[in-house]
Design an enzyme around this catalytic site. Structure first.
Site, PDB file in Angstrom:
ATOM      1  N   GLY A   1     -18.883 -12.811  49.604  1.00  0.00           N
ATOM      2  CA  GLY A   1     -18.957 -13.929  50.596  1.00  0.00           C
ATOM      3  C   GLY A   1     -17.577 -14.456  50.876  1.00  0.00           C
ATOM      4  O   GLY A   1     -16.845 -14.669  50.039  1.00  0.00           O
TER       5      GLY A   1
ATOM      6  N   ARG B   1      -1.978 -14.069  52.910  1.00  0.00           N
ATOM      7  CA  ARG B   1      -0.655 -14.126  53.172  1.00  0.00           C
ATOM      8  C   ARG B   1       0.406 -14.285  51.902  1.00  0.00           C
ATOM      9  O   ARG B   1       1.406 -13.948  52.146  1.00  0.00           O
ATOM     10  CB  ARG B   1      -0.544 -15.380  54.015  1.00  0.00           C
ATOM     11  CG  ARG B   1       0.718 -15.924  54.705  1.00  0.00           C
ATOM     12  CD  ARG B   1       0.632 -17.090  55.379  1.00  0.00           C
ATOM     13  NE  ARG B   1       1.891 -17.774  55.556  1.00  0.00           N
ATOM     14  CZ  ARG B   1       2.468 -18.706  55.029  1.00  0.00           C
ATOM     15  NH1 ARG B   1       2.030 -19.139  53.871  1.00  0.00           N
ATOM     16  NH2 ARG B   1       3.515 -19.298  55.414  1.00  0.00           N
TER      17      ARG B   1
ATOM     18  N   ARG C   1     -20.301  -6.682  50.783  1.00  0.00           N
ATOM     19  CA  ARG C   1     -20.641  -6.670  49.409  1.00  0.00           C
ATOM     20  C   ARG C   1     -21.186  -5.145  49.368  1.00  0.00           C
ATOM     21  O   ARG C   1     -22.335  -4.644  50.082  1.00  0.00           O
ATOM     22  CB  ARG C   1     -22.147  -7.380  49.432  1.00  0.00           C
ATOM     23  CG  ARG C   1     -21.804  -8.978  49.523  1.00  0.00           C
ATOM     24  CD  ARG C   1     -23.162  -9.882  49.089  1.00  0.00           C
ATOM     25  NE  ARG C   1     -23.042 -11.122  49.604  1.00  0.00           N
ATOM     26  CZ  ARG C   1     -22.293 -12.245  48.923  1.00  0.00           C
ATOM     27  NH1 ARG C   1     -21.612 -11.869  47.619  1.00  0.00           N
ATOM     28  NH2 ARG C   1     -22.302 -13.295  49.493  1.00  0.00           N
TER      29      ARG C   1
ATOM     30  N   GLY D   1     -15.304 -13.274  44.337  1.00  0.00           N
ATOM     31  CA  GLY D   1     -16.132 -14.086  43.270  1.00  0.00           C
ATOM     32  C   GLY D   1     -16.293 -13.210  42.112  1.00  0.00           C
ATOM     33  O   GLY D   1     -15.618 -12.163  42.098  1.00  0.00           O
ATOM     34  N   ASP D   2     -17.484 -13.555  41.229  1.00  0.00           N
ATOM     35  CA  ASP D   2     -17.758 -12.939  40.160  1.00  0.00           C
ATOM     36  C   ASP D   2     -18.075 -11.197  40.494  1.00  0.00           C
ATOM     37  O   ASP D   2     -17.837 -10.337  39.640  1.00  0.00           O
ATOM     38  CB  ASP D   2     -18.655 -13.516  39.038  1.00  0.00           C
ATOM     39  CG  ASP D   2     -20.252 -13.817  39.939  1.00  0.00           C
ATOM     40  OD1 ASP D   2     -20.040 -13.780  41.139  1.00  0.00           O
ATOM     41  OD2 ASP D   2     -21.082 -13.944  39.017  1.00  0.00           O
TER      42      ASP D   2
ATOM     43  N   THR E   1     -14.274 -17.836  46.512  1.00  0.00           N
ATOM     44  CA  THR E   1     -15.661 -18.203  46.652  1.00  0.00           C
ATOM     45  C   THR E   1     -16.127 -19.684  46.896  1.00  0.00           C
ATOM     46  O   THR E   1     -15.285 -20.334  46.186  1.00  0.00           O
ATOM     47  CB  THR E   1     -16.821 -17.672  45.405  1.00  0.00           C
ATOM     48  OG1 THR E   1     -17.998 -18.312  45.714  1.00  0.00           O
ATOM     49  CG2 THR E   1     -16.179 -17.881  44.045  1.00  0.00           C
TER      50      THR E   1
ATOM     51  N   ASP F   1     -18.743 -21.035  46.109  1.00  0.00           N
ATOM     52  CA  ASP F   1     -19.499 -21.562  44.900  1.00  0.00           C
ATOM     53  C   ASP F   1     -18.850 -22.313  43.827  1.00  0.00           C
ATOM     54  O   ASP F   1     -19.533 -23.097  43.227  1.00  0.00           O
ATOM     55  CB  ASP F   1     -20.357 -20.487  44.252  1.00  0.00           C
ATOM     56  CG  ASP F   1     -21.255 -19.950  45.530  1.00  0.00           C
ATOM     57  OD1 ASP F   1     -21.530 -20.466  46.325  1.00  0.00           O
ATOM     58  OD2 ASP F   1     -21.953 -18.768  45.137  1.00  0.00           O
TER      59      ASP F   1
ATOM     60  N   ASP G   1     -18.149 -21.153  40.997  1.00  0.00           N
ATOM     61  CA  ASP G   1     -18.888 -20.760  39.901  1.00  0.00           C
ATOM     62  C   ASP G   1     -18.158 -19.896  38.738  1.00  0.00           C
ATOM     63  O   ASP G   1     -19.101 -19.111  38.038  1.00  0.00           O
ATOM     64  CB  ASP G   1     -20.188 -19.864  40.247  1.00  0.00           C
ATOM     65  CG  ASP G   1     -19.759 -18.858  41.165  1.00  0.00           C
ATOM     66  OD1 ASP G   1     -18.657 -18.573  41.515  1.00  0.00           O
ATOM     67  OD2 ASP G   1     -20.818 -18.028  41.614  1.00  0.00           O
TER      68      ASP G   1
ATOM     69  N   ARG H   1     -26.898 -39.505  57.892  1.00  0.00           N
ATOM     70  CA  ARG H   1     -27.013 -40.745  57.523  1.00  0.00           C
ATOM     71  C   ARG H   1     -27.431 -41.619  58.616  1.00  0.00           C
ATOM     72  O   ARG H   1     -28.110 -42.541  58.489  1.00  0.00           O
ATOM     73  CB  ARG H   1     -25.950 -41.356  56.712  1.00  0.00           C
ATOM     74  CG  ARG H   1     -25.979 -42.602  56.002  1.00  0.00           C
ATOM     75  CD  ARG H   1     -24.846 -43.256  55.625  1.00  0.00           C
ATOM     76  NE  ARG H   1     -24.346 -42.652  54.059  1.00  0.00           N
ATOM     77  CZ  ARG H   1     -24.641 -43.497  52.925  1.00  0.00           C
ATOM     78  NH1 ARG H   1     -25.084 -44.408  53.190  1.00  0.00           N
ATOM     79  NH2 ARG H   1     -24.373 -42.969  51.741  1.00  0.00           N
TER      80      ARG H   1
ATOM     81  N   ARG I   1     -26.630 -20.408  44.471  1.00  0.00           N
ATOM     82  CA  ARG I   1     -27.680 -19.862  43.883  1.00  0.00           C
ATOM     83  C   ARG I   1     -28.096 -20.194  42.527  1.00  0.00           C
ATOM     84  O   ARG I   1     -28.946 -20.399  41.900  1.00  0.00           O
ATOM     85  CB  ARG I   1     -27.895 -18.374  44.195  1.00  0.00           C
ATOM     86  CG  ARG I   1     -28.489 -17.923  45.483  1.00  0.00           C
ATOM     87  CD  ARG I   1     -28.343 -16.478  45.725  1.00  0.00           C
ATOM     88  NE  ARG I   1     -27.144 -15.972  45.839  1.00  0.00           N
ATOM     89  CZ  ARG I   1     -26.818 -15.004  46.530  1.00  0.00           C
ATOM     90  NH1 ARG I   1     -27.830 -14.121  47.259  1.00  0.00           N
ATOM     91  NH2 ARG I   1     -25.559 -14.376  46.479  1.00  0.00           N
TER      92      ARG I   1
HETATM   93  O1  F6P Z   1     -21.374 -16.672  47.217  1.00  0.00           O
HETATM   94  C1  F6P Z   1     -21.085 -17.467  48.070  1.00  0.00           C
HETATM   95  C2  F6P Z   1     -22.509 -17.609  48.787  1.00  0.00           C
HETATM   96  O2  F6P Z   1     -22.286 -18.194  49.957  1.00  0.00           O
HETATM   97  C3  F6P Z   1     -23.503 -18.468  48.026  1.00  0.00           C
HETATM   98  O3  F6P Z   1     -23.554 -19.724  47.881  1.00  0.00           O
HETATM   99  C4  F6P Z   1     -24.830 -17.969  48.920  1.00  0.00           C
HETATM  100  O4  F6P Z   1     -25.994 -18.027  48.103  1.00  0.00           O
HETATM  101  C5  F6P Z   1     -24.475 -16.623  48.901  1.00  0.00           C
HETATM  102  O5  F6P Z   1     -23.182 -16.275  49.089  1.00  0.00           O
HETATM  103  C6  F6P Z   1     -25.005 -15.923  50.430  1.00  0.00           C
HETATM  104  O6  F6P Z   1     -24.595 -14.607  50.571  1.00  0.00           O
HETATM  105  P1  F6P Z   1     -24.774 -13.780  51.724  1.00  0.00           P
HETATM  106  O7  F6P Z   1     -23.492 -13.835  52.627  1.00  0.00           O
HETATM  107  O8  F6P Z   1     -24.822 -12.291  51.387  1.00  0.00           O
HETATM  108  O9  F6P Z   1     -26.164 -14.065  52.531  1.00  0.00           O
END
Ligand code: F6P
Length: 319
Positions: free
Chosen positions: A11, A21, A72, A102-103, A125, A127, A129, A154, A171
Protein backbone atom coordinates in the site's frame (compact mmCIF):
# COMPACT_ATOMS: atom_id res chain seq x y z
CA UNK A 1 28.88 -1.05 -3.58
CA UNK A 2 28.66 0.48 -7.02
CA UNK A 3 25.10 0.35 -8.23
CA UNK A 4 21.92 0.12 -6.14
CA UNK A 5 18.19 0.22 -6.82
CA UNK A 6 15.09 1.31 -4.96
CA UNK A 7 11.42 0.30 -5.16
CA UNK A 8 8.17 1.01 -3.32
CA UNK A 9 5.85 -1.89 -2.58
CA UNK A 10 2.50 -2.72 -0.94
CA UNK A 11 0.00 0.00 0.00
CA UNK A 12 1.33 3.47 -0.80
CA UNK A 13 2.03 5.89 2.03
CA UNK A 14 2.59 9.67 2.13
CA UNK A 15 6.33 10.23 2.50
CA UNK A 16 7.40 7.39 0.22
CA UNK A 17 8.51 10.00 -2.32
CA UNK A 18 10.61 11.81 0.27
CA UNK A 19 12.27 8.48 1.12
CA UNK A 20 12.90 7.80 -2.58
CA UNK A 21 14.47 11.24 -2.99
CA UNK A 22 16.77 10.64 -0.02
CA UNK A 23 17.84 7.23 -1.34
CA UNK A 24 18.55 8.53 -4.84
CA UNK A 25 20.36 11.70 -3.84
CA UNK A 26 22.09 9.99 -0.91
CA UNK A 27 23.42 7.32 -3.27
CA UNK A 28 24.67 9.88 -5.77
CA UNK A 29 26.35 11.88 -3.00
CA UNK A 30 28.15 8.69 -1.96
CA UNK A 31 29.29 8.03 -5.53
CA UNK A 32 26.96 5.14 -6.22
CA UNK A 33 24.80 4.67 -9.28
CA UNK A 34 21.13 4.32 -8.48
CA UNK A 35 18.15 2.89 -10.36
CA UNK A 36 14.45 3.30 -9.73
CA UNK A 37 12.28 0.21 -10.18
CA UNK A 38 8.66 0.92 -11.10
CA UNK A 39 5.64 -0.93 -9.64
CA UNK A 40 7.43 -2.77 -6.85
CA UNK A 41 8.37 -6.42 -7.24
CA UNK A 42 6.01 -6.65 -10.24
CA UNK A 43 8.12 -4.10 -12.11
CA UNK A 44 11.30 -5.86 -11.04
CA UNK A 45 10.04 -9.04 -12.72
CA UNK A 46 9.05 -7.08 -15.83
CA UNK A 47 12.38 -5.24 -15.96
CA UNK A 48 10.89 -1.78 -15.37
CA UNK A 49 14.25 -0.45 -14.23
CA UNK A 50 15.64 3.00 -15.00
CA UNK A 51 18.85 4.71 -14.01
CA UNK A 52 18.13 7.84 -11.94
CA UNK A 53 19.95 11.15 -11.57
CA UNK A 54 19.50 14.12 -9.25
CA UNK A 55 16.62 15.53 -11.28
CA UNK A 56 14.74 12.20 -11.45
CA UNK A 57 13.49 12.95 -7.95
CA UNK A 58 12.97 16.72 -8.27
CA UNK A 59 9.68 18.18 -7.12
CA UNK A 60 8.43 15.10 -5.28
CA UNK A 61 9.24 15.68 -1.60
CA UNK A 62 5.82 17.21 -0.98
CA UNK A 63 3.77 14.71 -2.98
CA UNK A 64 1.68 11.87 -1.54
CA UNK A 65 1.56 8.43 -3.15
CA UNK A 66 4.67 7.10 -4.84
CA UNK A 67 5.98 8.31 -8.20
CA UNK A 68 7.51 4.87 -8.71
CA UNK A 69 4.08 3.27 -8.48
CA UNK A 70 3.48 0.24 -6.29
CA UNK A 71 1.91 -3.20 -6.38
CA UNK A 72 1.15 -6.26 -4.30
CA UNK A 73 2.87 -8.90 -6.41
CA UNK A 74 1.62 -12.49 -6.47
CA UNK A 75 4.09 -13.45 -9.20
CA UNK A 76 7.02 -12.56 -6.97
CA UNK A 77 5.92 -15.28 -4.50
CA UNK A 78 6.03 -17.88 -7.29
CA UNK A 79 9.21 -19.66 -8.34
CA UNK A 80 9.36 -18.37 -11.93
CA UNK A 81 8.61 -14.74 -11.04
CA UNK A 82 11.13 -14.74 -8.23
CA UNK A 83 13.84 -16.23 -10.44
CA UNK A 84 13.25 -13.56 -13.08
CA UNK A 85 13.37 -10.84 -10.43
CA UNK A 86 16.79 -12.00 -9.19
CA UNK A 87 18.02 -12.37 -12.78
CA UNK A 88 16.94 -8.81 -13.60
CA UNK A 89 18.81 -7.42 -10.60
CA UNK A 90 22.01 -9.29 -11.47
CA UNK A 91 21.62 -8.55 -15.19
CA UNK A 92 21.43 -4.83 -14.46
CA UNK A 93 24.53 -5.01 -12.29
CA UNK A 94 22.57 -4.05 -9.17
CA UNK A 95 24.44 -4.87 -5.95
CA UNK A 96 21.97 -3.58 -3.40
CA UNK A 97 18.24 -2.95 -3.16
CA UNK A 98 16.26 -0.60 -0.92
CA UNK A 99 12.68 -1.78 -0.39
CA UNK A 100 10.26 0.86 0.88
CA UNK A 101 7.08 -0.77 2.18
CA UNK A 102 5.37 -2.63 4.99
CA UNK A 103 5.71 -6.11 6.49
CA UNK A 104 4.66 -7.93 3.29
CA UNK A 105 7.32 -6.04 1.34
CA UNK A 106 9.91 -6.85 4.00
CA UNK A 107 9.04 -10.54 3.62
CA UNK A 108 9.70 -10.18 -0.11
CA UNK A 109 13.00 -8.46 0.66
CA UNK A 110 13.96 -11.32 2.97
CA UNK A 111 13.55 -13.87 0.19
CA UNK A 112 15.88 -11.75 -1.95
CA UNK A 113 18.40 -11.59 0.88
CA UNK A 114 18.36 -15.39 0.96
CA UNK A 115 19.14 -15.32 -2.77
CA UNK A 116 22.23 -13.25 -1.94
CA UNK A 117 20.87 -9.79 -2.74
CA UNK A 118 21.93 -7.03 -0.32
CA UNK A 119 18.58 -5.64 0.78
CA UNK A 120 17.66 -2.87 3.19
CA UNK A 121 14.05 -2.24 4.31
CA UNK A 122 12.55 1.21 4.86
CA UNK A 123 9.20 1.13 6.71
CA UNK A 124 6.57 2.80 4.53
CA UNK A 125 2.99 2.09 5.58
CA UNK A 126 0.23 4.18 7.11
CA UNK A 127 -0.59 1.33 9.51
CA UNK A 128 2.35 1.78 11.96
CA UNK A 129 2.31 -1.97 12.42
CA UNK A 130 6.05 -2.67 12.50
CA UNK A 131 6.86 -2.90 16.19
CA UNK A 132 10.62 -2.39 15.91
CA UNK A 133 10.16 1.24 14.88
CA UNK A 134 8.19 3.84 16.84
CA UNK A 135 6.78 5.24 13.60
CA UNK A 136 6.40 4.13 9.99
CA UNK A 137 6.41 6.58 7.08
CA UNK A 138 2.88 7.78 6.29
CA UNK A 139 1.31 7.11 9.66
CA UNK A 140 1.50 10.69 10.89
CA UNK A 141 -0.10 12.06 7.71
CA UNK A 142 -2.89 9.46 7.80
CA UNK A 143 -3.67 10.24 11.44
CA UNK A 144 -3.74 13.98 10.74
CA UNK A 145 -6.12 13.41 7.83
CA UNK A 146 -8.46 11.40 10.06
CA UNK A 147 -8.30 13.98 12.85
CA UNK A 148 -9.29 16.70 10.42
CA UNK A 149 -12.25 14.66 9.20
CA UNK A 150 -13.32 14.17 12.83
CA UNK A 151 -13.72 17.94 13.14
CA UNK A 152 -16.09 17.99 10.17
CA UNK A 153 -18.07 15.09 11.56
CA UNK A 154 -18.27 16.71 14.97
CA UNK A 155 -19.82 19.89 13.49
CA UNK A 156 -22.68 18.09 11.80
CA UNK A 157 -23.17 15.48 14.54
CA UNK A 158 -23.53 18.14 17.22
CA UNK A 159 -26.07 20.00 15.09
CA UNK A 160 -28.20 16.88 14.75
CA UNK A 161 -27.56 15.24 18.13
CA UNK A 162 -26.12 12.14 16.51
CA UNK A 163 -23.40 9.62 17.23
CA UNK A 164 -20.88 8.61 14.57
CA UNK A 165 -18.93 5.43 14.10
CA UNK A 166 -15.84 6.25 12.05
CA UNK A 167 -14.05 3.28 10.51
CA UNK A 168 -10.37 3.88 9.80
CA UNK A 169 -7.73 1.66 8.20
CA UNK A 170 -5.88 -1.02 10.10
CA UNK A 171 -6.71 -4.68 9.62
CA UNK A 172 -4.46 -5.99 12.37
CA UNK A 173 -3.20 -2.84 14.00
CA UNK A 174 -5.36 -0.20 15.65
CA UNK A 175 -2.76 2.57 15.78
CA UNK A 176 -4.54 4.95 13.40
CA UNK A 177 -7.79 4.59 15.37
CA UNK A 178 -5.96 4.96 18.67
CA UNK A 179 -3.88 8.02 17.84
CA UNK A 180 -6.62 9.78 15.87
CA UNK A 181 -9.23 8.85 18.48
CA UNK A 182 -7.16 10.28 21.31
CA UNK A 183 -6.44 13.46 19.34
CA UNK A 184 -10.09 13.94 18.38
CA UNK A 185 -11.49 13.24 21.84
CA UNK A 186 -13.42 10.14 20.75
CA UNK A 187 -15.78 8.67 23.34
CA UNK A 188 -14.69 5.13 22.47
CA UNK A 189 -11.76 3.71 20.55
CA UNK A 190 -12.12 0.20 19.18
CA UNK A 191 -9.04 -1.64 17.96
CA UNK A 192 -8.45 -5.23 16.80
CA UNK A 193 -5.92 -5.83 19.59
CA UNK A 194 -8.67 -5.51 22.22
CA UNK A 195 -11.92 -7.44 22.59
CA UNK A 196 -14.97 -5.37 21.71
CA UNK A 197 -17.11 -4.45 24.73
CA UNK A 198 -20.43 -3.17 23.35
CA UNK A 199 -21.86 -2.45 26.80
CA UNK A 200 -18.95 -0.14 27.57
CA UNK A 201 -19.49 1.77 24.29
CA UNK A 202 -23.20 2.19 25.06
CA UNK A 203 -22.47 3.31 28.63
CA UNK A 204 -20.18 6.05 27.30
CA UNK A 205 -22.75 7.24 24.78
CA UNK A 206 -25.52 7.37 27.38
CA UNK A 207 -23.32 9.02 30.02
CA UNK A 208 -22.44 11.75 27.52
CA UNK A 209 -26.06 12.28 26.61
CA UNK A 210 -27.14 12.53 30.25
CA UNK A 211 -24.65 15.35 30.88
CA UNK A 212 -25.92 17.24 27.85
CA UNK A 213 -23.38 16.14 25.28
CA UNK A 214 -24.80 16.49 21.79
CA UNK A 215 -22.70 13.92 19.95
CA UNK A 216 -20.47 10.89 20.37
CA UNK A 217 -17.57 9.73 18.26
CA UNK A 218 -16.75 6.04 18.18
CA UNK A 219 -13.42 5.51 16.44
CA UNK A 220 -13.13 1.99 15.08
CA UNK A 221 -10.30 0.26 13.22
CA UNK A 222 -11.36 -1.80 10.20
CA UNK A 223 -10.01 -5.01 11.77
CA UNK A 224 -12.42 -4.95 14.73
CA UNK A 225 -14.48 -8.13 14.75
CA UNK A 226 -17.90 -6.47 14.22
CA UNK A 227 -18.77 -4.75 10.91
CA UNK A 228 -19.19 -0.97 11.02
CA UNK A 229 -22.80 -0.80 9.76
CA UNK A 230 -23.84 -3.59 12.10
CA UNK A 231 -22.14 -1.88 15.02
CA UNK A 232 -23.88 1.43 14.33
CA UNK A 233 -27.28 -0.29 14.12
CA UNK A 234 -26.69 -2.15 17.36
CA UNK A 235 -25.59 1.00 19.21
CA UNK A 236 -28.62 2.90 17.96
CA UNK A 237 -30.92 0.06 19.01
CA UNK A 238 -29.42 -0.17 22.48
CA UNK A 239 -29.07 3.58 23.24
CA UNK A 240 -31.82 5.18 21.16
CA UNK A 241 -29.22 7.68 19.87
CA UNK A 242 -29.24 8.06 16.05
CA UNK A 243 -25.91 6.66 14.88
CA UNK A 244 -24.27 7.23 11.49
CA UNK A 245 -21.20 5.67 9.92
CA UNK A 246 -18.26 7.27 8.10
CA UNK A 247 -15.59 5.32 6.23
CA UNK A 248 -12.87 7.62 4.83
CA UNK A 249 -11.20 4.63 3.14
CA UNK A 250 -8.38 5.48 0.74
CA UNK A 251 -8.64 9.20 1.52
CA UNK A 252 -6.47 8.28 4.52
CA UNK A 253 -3.70 6.99 2.28
CA UNK A 254 -3.33 10.06 0.09
CA UNK A 255 -2.35 13.68 0.58
CA UNK A 256 0.79 15.71 0.98
CA UNK A 257 2.98 14.27 3.75
CA UNK A 258 3.31 16.17 7.02
CA UNK A 259 6.70 17.62 8.00
CA UNK A 260 7.10 14.66 10.34
CA UNK A 261 6.67 12.08 7.59
CA UNK A 262 8.89 13.98 5.15
CA UNK A 263 11.71 14.27 7.66
CA UNK A 264 11.33 10.72 8.94
CA UNK A 265 11.40 9.43 5.36
CA UNK A 266 14.41 11.59 4.52
CA UNK A 267 16.39 10.38 7.54
CA UNK A 268 15.45 6.74 7.00
CA UNK A 269 16.15 6.82 3.27
CA UNK A 270 19.59 8.27 3.84
CA UNK A 271 20.39 5.69 6.54
CA UNK A 272 19.42 2.90 4.14
CA UNK A 273 21.94 4.15 1.59
CA UNK A 274 24.64 4.56 4.25
CA UNK A 275 24.16 0.96 5.32
CA UNK A 276 24.60 -0.30 1.76
CA UNK A 277 27.64 1.90 1.32
CA UNK A 278 29.13 0.33 4.46
CA UNK A 279 28.57 -3.14 3.05
CA UNK A 280 25.66 -4.01 5.33
CA UNK A 281 22.70 -6.10 4.20
CA UNK A 282 19.50 -7.60 5.60
CA UNK A 283 18.75 -4.61 7.84
CA UNK A 284 15.60 -2.54 8.32
CA UNK A 285 15.85 1.09 9.33
CA UNK A 286 13.58 2.74 11.86
CA UNK A 287 13.28 5.36 14.57
CA UNK A 288 13.33 4.70 18.28
CA UNK A 289 13.25 7.49 20.88
CA UNK A 290 13.95 9.95 18.06
CA UNK A 291 17.12 8.16 16.98
CA UNK A 292 17.49 6.57 13.58
CA UNK A 293 18.46 2.94 14.07
CA UNK A 294 18.47 -0.36 12.20
CA UNK A 295 17.66 -3.96 13.08
CA UNK A 296 17.99 -7.37 11.45
CA UNK A 297 15.25 -7.85 8.85
CA UNK A 298 13.95 -11.06 10.45
CA UNK A 299 13.63 -9.28 13.80
CA UNK A 300 11.84 -6.40 12.07
CA UNK A 301 9.31 -8.77 10.51
CA UNK A 302 8.72 -10.61 13.80
CA UNK A 303 8.49 -7.47 15.92
CA UNK A 304 5.19 -6.86 17.72
CA UNK A 305 3.78 -3.44 18.55
CA UNK A 306 4.03 -2.55 22.23
CA UNK A 307 0.82 -2.65 24.29
CA UNK A 308 -1.38 0.40 23.77
CA UNK A 309 -3.35 -0.22 26.98
CA UNK A 310 -2.22 2.99 28.71
CA UNK A 311 -3.25 5.15 25.74
CA UNK A 312 -6.64 3.47 25.63
CA UNK A 313 -7.05 4.09 29.35
CA UNK A 314 -6.11 7.74 28.94
CA UNK A 315 -8.65 8.20 26.16
CA UNK A 316 -11.26 6.54 28.36
CA UNK A 317 -10.49 8.68 31.41
CA UNK A 318 -10.69 11.94 29.45
CA UNK A 319 -13.77 11.29 27.31
O1 F6P B 1 -1.32 -1.57 4.53
C1 F6P B 1 -1.97 -0.37 4.41
C2 F6P B 1 -3.45 -0.54 4.19
O2 F6P B 1 -3.89 0.75 3.87
C3 F6P B 1 -4.27 -1.13 5.30
O3 F6P B 1 -4.58 -0.27 6.35
C4 F6P B 1 -5.51 -1.56 4.56
O4 F6P B 1 -6.19 -2.56 5.25
C5 F6P B 1 -4.93 -2.07 3.28
O5 F6P B 1 -3.72 -1.36 3.09
C6 F6P B 1 -5.78 -1.90 2.06
O6 F6P B 1 -5.09 -2.46 0.99
P1 F6P B 1 -5.44 -2.39 -0.56
O7 F6P B 1 -4.77 -1.19 -1.11
O8 F6P B 1 -4.85 -3.64 -1.12
O9 F6P B 1 -6.93 -2.32 -0.63
Amino acid sequence: MKRIAVLTSGGDAPGMNAALRAVVRGALYNKMEVCGIYHGFEGLIDGEIEQFGMSSVSDIIHRGGTVLGTARSKRFMEKEGFKTAVKNLKGNGIDGLVVIGGDGSFRGALTLLRADVAVIGVPGTIDNDLGYTDYTIGFDTAVNTVVELCGNIRDTSVSHGRATVMEVMGRHCGDIALHAGLAAGAESILIPEKKLDLDAVCRKMLAGKSRGKLHSLIMKAEGVEMGTAELAQELEKRTGIPTKTVVPGYIQRGGSPTFFDRNLATRLGYRAVSLLKDGQRGRCVGIHENRIMDVDIEDAIDSKNPSRESMLELADILS
